[in-house]
Enzyme design. Sequence first.
Site, PDB file in Angstrom:
ATOM      1  N   ASP A 106       0.817  -1.219   0.000  1.00  0.00           N
ATOM      2  CA  ASP A 106       0.000   0.000   0.000  1.00  0.00           C
ATOM      3  C   ASP A 106       0.848   1.266   0.000  1.00  0.00           C
ATOM      4  OD1 ASP A 106       0.917  -0.454   2.597  1.00  0.00           O
ATOM      5  OD2 ASP A 106      -1.017  -0.207   3.574  1.00  0.00           O
ATOM      6  N   ASP A 109       6.900   4.068   3.636  1.00  0.00           N
ATOM      7  CA  ASP A 109       7.195   5.200   4.520  1.00  0.00           C
ATOM      8  C   ASP A 109       8.703   5.202   4.781  1.00  0.00           C
ATOM      9  OD1 ASP A 109       7.271   7.130   6.469  1.00  0.00           O
ATOM     10  OD2 ASP A 109       5.726   6.278   7.732  1.00  0.00           O
ATOM     11  N   VAL A 159      -1.812   9.019   6.139  1.00  0.00           N
ATOM     12  CA  VAL A 159      -2.991   8.924   5.279  1.00  0.00           C
ATOM     13  C   VAL A 159      -3.819   7.680   5.590  1.00  0.00           C
ATOM     14  CG1 VAL A 159      -2.051  10.289   3.369  1.00  0.00           C
ATOM     15  CG2 VAL A 159      -1.622   7.822   3.447  1.00  0.00           C
TER      16      VAL A 159
END
Length: 183
Positions: A106, A109, A159
């Site tokens: 997904d 980071d 998010v």
Amino acid sequence: MDENSIIADGVKIKVLITRDELLGKVKELGERITRDYKDRRPILIAILRGSFIFVADICREIKVPVIFDFMAVSSYGNSRATSGVVRITKDLDLNIEGKDVIIIEDIVDSGRTLNYLIKNLEARNPRSIEVCALLDKDVPRKIKNKIKYMGFKIPNKFVVGYGLDLAEKYRNLPFIGYIENGS
Ligand code: IMP
Ligand code: MG
């Protein structure tokens, strides 16, 4: 990008990437994978739980036969900050030796999760490994991974939506957004 906000579960969430933008990008990535894997039968390894919606959408834009497996890792617990520790909570069911693997993730980071996953999967001797990640957070990174298929570069904000959660909430929002009073 859309400037709209919605209230979900009492929290104001600002839209960063709309559903239409997401679906357009997913189609584009699917077409690239279709071209690149023309004569192959890749195995899509979706990293749970955050990529469950992304993989469901992108697999239908990939026009070569694929098979699926799922792996779950935990690196955050329920907090927004990385713990730095990656743990497999559900391993693959299939043997990937000699297979063309595409990791479906997904968001990247710090890059720690992906780095761990690539090393772990490489040790199982697949024929190839590539990464398809929907979101790439714009953060200074010590760990650099090779991400062949990348959806959107996003600002350094936490998010949610389209599969991504904050403490398991907001996964079913059809867009990517961020919590306005958070970061
Ligand atoms: P990394 O190991 O720091 O790259 O973190 C990657 C994992 O942390 C992703 O697979 C996500 O599950 C989670 N994560 C990182 N940033 C966010 C975010 O902004 N929202 C939701 N989950 C995130
Ligand atoms: Mg997560």
